[in-house]
Structures are given as structure tokens and as C-alpha cells.
Design a protein around this motif. Sequence first.
Motif, mmCIF file in Angstrom:
data_model
loop_
_atom_site.group_PDB
_atom_site.id
_atom_site.type_symbol
_atom_site.label_atom_id
_atom_site.label_comp_id
_atom_site.label_asym_id
_atom_site.label_seq_id
_atom_site.Cartn_x
_atom_site.Cartn_y
_atom_site.Cartn_z
ATOM 1 N N ASP A 77 9.756 -5.073 -4.748
ATOM 2 C CA ASP A 77 9.656 -4.777 -6.174
ATOM 3 C C ASP A 77 8.303 -5.170 -6.753
ATOM 4 O O ASP A 77 7.925 -4.700 -7.821
ATOM 5 N N THR A 78 7.547 -5.993 -6.050
ATOM 6 C CA THR A 78 6.223 -6.385 -6.523
ATOM 7 C C THR A 78 5.123 -5.492 -5.965
ATOM 8 O O THR A 78 3.951 -5.712 -6.240
ATOM 9 N N GLY A 79 5.495 -4.496 -5.153
ATOM 10 C CA GLY A 79 4.523 -3.557 -4.617
ATOM 11 C C GLY A 79 3.990 -3.896 -3.243
ATOM 12 O O GLY A 79 3.177 -3.164 -2.698
ATOM 13 N N GLN A 80 4.437 -4.996 -2.662
ATOM 14 C CA GLN A 80 3.997 -5.347 -1.313
ATOM 15 C C GLN A 80 4.646 -4.390 -0.325
ATOM 16 O O GLN A 80 5.838 -4.118 -0.400
ATOM 17 N N ARG B 96 12.527 -0.762 -1.267
ATOM 18 C CA ARG B 96 12.559 0.652 -0.907
ATOM 19 C C ARG B 96 12.282 0.733 0.590
ATOM 20 O O ARG B 96 11.305 0.174 1.082
ATOM 21 N N VAL B 97 13.163 1.423 1.306
ATOM 22 C CA VAL B 97 13.038 1.578 2.751
ATOM 23 C C VAL B 97 12.837 3.062 3.026
ATOM 24 O O VAL B 97 13.701 3.878 2.707
ATOM 25 N N VAL B 98 11.697 3.397 3.617
ATOM 26 C CA VAL B 98 11.410 4.782 3.968
ATOM 27 C C VAL B 98 11.451 4.890 5.486
ATOM 28 O O VAL B 98 10.707 4.199 6.185
#
Length: 158
Positions: free
Chosen positions: A53-56, A118-120
Motif C-alpha cells: 500500500d506504500t508503493g514498494q 496487489r499481487v500480479v
Amino acid sequence: MSRLQRLLAALLGLQLVLAAVVFWPRAAAETPTGPLFPDLTVDAITGLTLTSDTGQTVTLARRGDAWVLADGGDYPANAATITPLLERIVALQANRLVASAGTSRRQLQVAEDGFLRRVVLTRADGSSDTLYVGSSPSPRATHGRRADQDAIYLISDL
């Protein structure tokens, strides 16, 4: 029996019929069941991108039988921890529907712009599947949503 008593008896009968109609047991609504990603297998996954959620972001890629950090100069990654994660993702079930309205996404932290993880998953053919992982209502369960669906599920043991 007086006229008032007959009227009250009729009203009582009407209330009993109404209560029976309202509280009569009904069949549960059909919810989809089965795998969250029905046509996905662990062997078909060639890449994995995890975003917080922090963009890492961490991007892993399969090179032959080994996993490497794709954004870290192909530094070797531990396949013994990656493979069980992929097995758990492939085994996720879509049988515990929590919400289906798009307005619930932000509240359960599975929105495109408001998620915990987020899992891609990238496939060999270049296509990808995205899983949003959100809030956790209990210690071993969390909310999850496929990017291409509105349905939000309670997923376990991820």
C-alpha cells in the motif's frame, strides 16, 4: 362472540399469515464456488509482482527452474518460499462471498487505488492476473478480489 372479538380474531389470523410468509425459510442464494483463478496453474506462472500500500514493489521472475529478483539484477530468490505462495494463490476458493458492490472496495481495502497488497501473476503467454488483498477480519482470513471482477471474497490461509 361480540363483533369486536370477531374483528380482533380476524386481525390475529391475518398477522399469523403475514408472519408465516415473512419468516418462512427460503433456499439460500446461489453463490459461485470453485477456484478464484479457475484456469491458472503454478507451472503457468512465470512472474510475480507484489506491491504494498506504500508503493514498494518486488518483482520475481522464473528463469528455468529457478526464481530471481527481476528488478534486482536477477539475484536468485528462494523458490522454497515462492512456490508454496503460488500454490496457495492457485488454490484460493471463490465460495465465501463478502460483497459484490463496487462501493465496498475501498472499505474492504481491495480497490485499485486503495489496497493493502496487489499481487500480479504473469503467465508464459504474457497475460496477467491481478489479485487485490485487503483488510483482515480475522487472524487467518483476509478480503480478496480479482481485478477483473466486482465480487469480494473472504480468503483463508494466504
